[in-house]
Design a protein around this motif. Structure first.
Motif, short mmCIF file in Angstrom:
data_model
loop_
_atom_site.label_atom_id
_atom_site.label_comp_id
_atom_site.label_asym_id
_atom_site.label_seq_id
_atom_site.Cartn_x
_atom_site.Cartn_y
_atom_site.Cartn_z
N SER A 2 0.97 -1.15 0.19
CA SER A 2 0.02 0.04 -0.13
C SER A 2 0.80 1.33 0.05
CB SER A 2 -0.99 0.04 1.16
OG SER A 2 -0.09 -0.15 2.45
N ASP A 3 1.86 1.29 0.88
CA ASP A 3 2.54 2.49 1.10
C ASP A 3 4.14 2.19 0.77
OD1 ASP A 3 1.03 2.80 4.13
OD2 ASP A 3 0.64 4.00 2.19
N SER A 4 4.45 1.24 0.28
CA SER A 4 5.86 0.96 -0.31
C SER A 4 5.90 -0.47 -0.81
CB SER A 4 6.78 0.93 1.09
OG SER A 4 8.04 0.61 0.81
N ARG A 5 7.07 -0.57 -1.57
CA ARG A 5 7.26 -1.88 -1.92
C ARG A 5 8.04 -2.84 -1.30
NH1 ARG A 5 6.20 -2.20 -7.74
NH2 ARG A 5 6.22 -0.16 -8.57
N GLU A 21 21.48 6.30 -4.44
CA GLU A 21 20.85 5.02 -4.48
C GLU A 21 19.57 5.19 -3.69
OE1 GLU A 21 24.75 2.03 -4.91
OE2 GLU A 21 23.83 2.30 -2.89
N ARG A 22 19.76 5.74 -2.31
CA ARG A 22 18.42 6.03 -1.66
C ARG A 22 17.30 6.82 -2.29
NH1 ARG A 22 16.99 10.30 0.94
NH2 ARG A 22 18.96 11.07 0.62
N ILE A 23 17.60 8.04 -3.13
CA ILE A 23 16.93 8.78 -3.79
C ILE A 23 15.90 7.86 -4.89
CG2 ILE A 23 16.53 10.75 -5.08
CD1 ILE A 23 18.89 12.11 -3.73
N ASP A 27 12.07 6.99 -4.78
CA ASP A 27 11.38 7.32 -6.17
C ASP A 27 10.57 5.98 -6.74
OD1 ASP A 27 12.01 9.79 -5.70
OD2 ASP A 27 13.31 9.91 -7.39
N ALA A 28 11.26 4.72 -6.53
CA ALA A 28 10.75 3.60 -7.12
C ALA A 28 9.80 2.95 -6.19
CB ALA A 28 11.83 2.45 -7.43
N ALA A 110 21.70 5.15 -11.83
CA ALA A 110 21.01 5.07 -10.65
C ALA A 110 19.45 4.56 -11.02
CB ALA A 110 20.85 6.17 -9.81
N ARG A 111 19.00 5.21 -12.13
CA ARG A 111 17.77 4.86 -12.49
C ARG A 111 17.49 3.34 -12.86
NH1 ARG A 111 13.66 8.24 -13.69
NH2 ARG A 111 15.08 9.93 -13.86
N GLU A 112 18.56 2.92 -13.59
CA GLU A 112 18.53 1.50 -14.18
C GLU A 112 18.73 0.50 -12.87
OE1 GLU A 112 21.20 -1.68 -16.81
OE2 GLU A 112 21.82 0.48 -16.88
#
Length: 226
Positions: A2-5, A21-23, A27-28, A110-112
């Motif tokens: 619900s709030d997080s993966r 990495e945290r950011i 975001d994911a 980082a996105r990948e």
């Protein structure tokens, strides 16, 4: 969720890289706990039971390879992604032989990296969980996200459903409040929060006070008999 993966433990001694990495993981949709050395990372993974661990190989104290080795030695198969500046084939082979699930080298996107962690977690959860969990008269269908107790439907919020599914997935196992916060809410820091207690109370009200949710005094909660 619900709030997080779920929670990802990042074991990285370089603050700038850890922050990036945290950011991107946040975001994911992940909660993130950062450990700055190998021993702290090992302790965090063992205590918080994250959905994945992102581990730098070149760590102070014990390195990332040793962290993974110690986890696997006791049967902890938390999904692990190694991050390293070393690009030698011997490192790749050693890492995968130790049971690492993925391996990226610096510099990386980082996105990948966040996308690969997301995919790894999704595959891991699909392989560990069946669509239908049945214990006695209680049936939980993860595909349709429905719950039935005997012949009646039980209406749950998204978070109540995630909490019940997590507990039902390991019947008899006792989880601390901090472990449940990490797994269901993606939060690493407990600090006396009553969130878990409130949601367990809500579940009991809907499932019945004499139902399968069990309080283990001084520890936490479990599903089913001891």
């Amino acid at each position: 969720m619900s709030d997080s993966r779920g929670l990802v433990v990042v074991v990285e001694d370089e603050p700038t890289i850890a922050d990036v990495e945290r950011i991107y993981l946040a975001d994911a949709g992940f909660g993130v706990h950062i450990a700055r050395d190998g021993r702290a990372g090992l302790e965090a993974i063992r205590s918080l039971h994250p959905v994945a661990a992102l581990i730098d190989i070149g760590l102070p104290g014990i390195d990332g390879i040793e962290v993974c080795a110690q986890l696997r030695a006791v049967g902890d198969w938390t999904p692990v992604v190694f991050v390293t500046a070393r690009d030698a084939e011997v490192d790749r082979v050693l890492g995968l032989e130790l049971g690492a699930d993925d391996y990226v080298t610096k510099p990386f996107s980082a996105r990948e990296l966040a996308a690969r962690v997301k995919g790894l977690v999704r595959r891991s959860q699909q392989s560990l969980q069946s669509d239908l969990l049945v214990v006695g008269d209680l049936r939980l269908d993860q595909r349709s996200r429905t719950v039935r107790l005997a012949d009646r439907a039980v209406d749950l919020t998204a978070t109540e459903f995630d909490l019940l599914a997590y507990l039902m997935g390991s019947p008899g196992q006792v989880f601390s409040r901090s472990q449940l916060l990490a797994a269901v809410w993606g939060v690493a820091d407990y600090r006396g929060s009553r969130t878990v207690d409130v949601h367990v109370a809500q579940l009991r009200a809907k499932l019945g006070d004499t139902g399968p949710l069990r309080t283990v005094r001084g520890v936490g909660y479990a599903f089913g008999p001891a």
